[in-house]
Scaffold this motif. Structure first.
Motif, PDB file in Angstrom:
ATOM      1  N   MET A 152      -0.917  -3.843   7.695  1.00 53.83           N
ATOM      2  CA  MET A 152      -0.186  -2.756   7.015  1.00 53.83           C
ATOM      3  C   MET A 152      -1.043  -1.501   6.902  1.00 53.83           C
ATOM      4  N   GLU A 153      -2.291  -1.674   6.484  1.00 51.84           N
ATOM      5  CA  GLU A 153      -3.175  -0.516   6.311  1.00 51.84           C
ATOM      6  C   GLU A 153      -3.491   0.160   7.636  1.00 51.84           C
ATOM      7  N   ARG A 154      -3.662  -0.626   8.689  1.00 52.08           N
ATOM      8  CA  ARG A 154      -4.031  -0.048   9.981  1.00 52.08           C
ATOM      9  C   ARG A 154      -2.840   0.424  10.802  1.00 52.08           C
ATOM     10  N   PHE A 155      -1.684  -0.243  10.668  1.00 45.42           N
ATOM     11  CA  PHE A 155      -0.570   0.058  11.558  1.00 45.42           C
ATOM     12  C   PHE A 155       0.736   0.384  10.839  1.00 45.42           C
ATOM     13  N   GLY A 156       0.784   0.237   9.518  1.00 39.14           N
ATOM     14  CA  GLY A 156       1.958   0.637   8.759  1.00 39.14           C
ATOM     15  C   GLY A 156       3.071  -0.382   8.652  1.00 39.14           C
ATOM     16  N   ALA A 157       2.902  -1.575   9.219  1.00 33.53           N
ATOM     17  CA  ALA A 157       3.952  -2.591   9.153  1.00 33.53           C
ATOM     18  C   ALA A 157       3.353  -3.955   9.475  1.00 33.53           C
TER      19      ALA A 157
END
Length: 113
Positions: free
Chosen positions: A79-84
């Protein structure tokens, strides 16, 4: 009584097949899928054989909690690196390897299910 054979016990956890390790501790093992379904695809499994989610019993509460901690950590990282992120496990005929495992991934789908 011996534990049933499966891909994760026989190949991954035995070290017969080397995989890119994402995370591990004394109870769980997570690795980058070698034939990913998505751009980022991690497989999380217990280090001892458990056939599926519904085969966990009350005596397995510590293992289940550790699996959930690891799934949360991996999903948070994605989530933090790719948003999902997506997190799931399969049962029955949907479960190709009869060893409890979670798929945690994100990004573009790279191949059909």
């Amino acid at each position: 009584m011996t534990e049933p054979c499966d891909f994760y016990c026989d190949k991954i956890l035995s070290g017969l097949l080397e995989v890119p390790v994402y995370f591990q501790n004394e109870l769980v093992f997570a690795f980058h899928h070698t034939n990913p379904l998505w751009e980022q695809h991690v497989v999380l499994l217990p280090k001892r054989h458990v056939a599926s989610l519904i085969d966990l019993g009350e005596a397995d509460n510590e293992l289940l909690l550790e699996l959930m901690r690891a799934a949360r950590m991996i999903a948070r990282d994605l989530m933090e690196r790719f948003g999902a992120a997506r997190v799931y496990t399969n049962l029955g005929e949907y479960q190709s390897s009869k060893h409890l495992h979670w798929h945690i991934g994100c990004g573009k789908q790279l191949r059909p299910y």
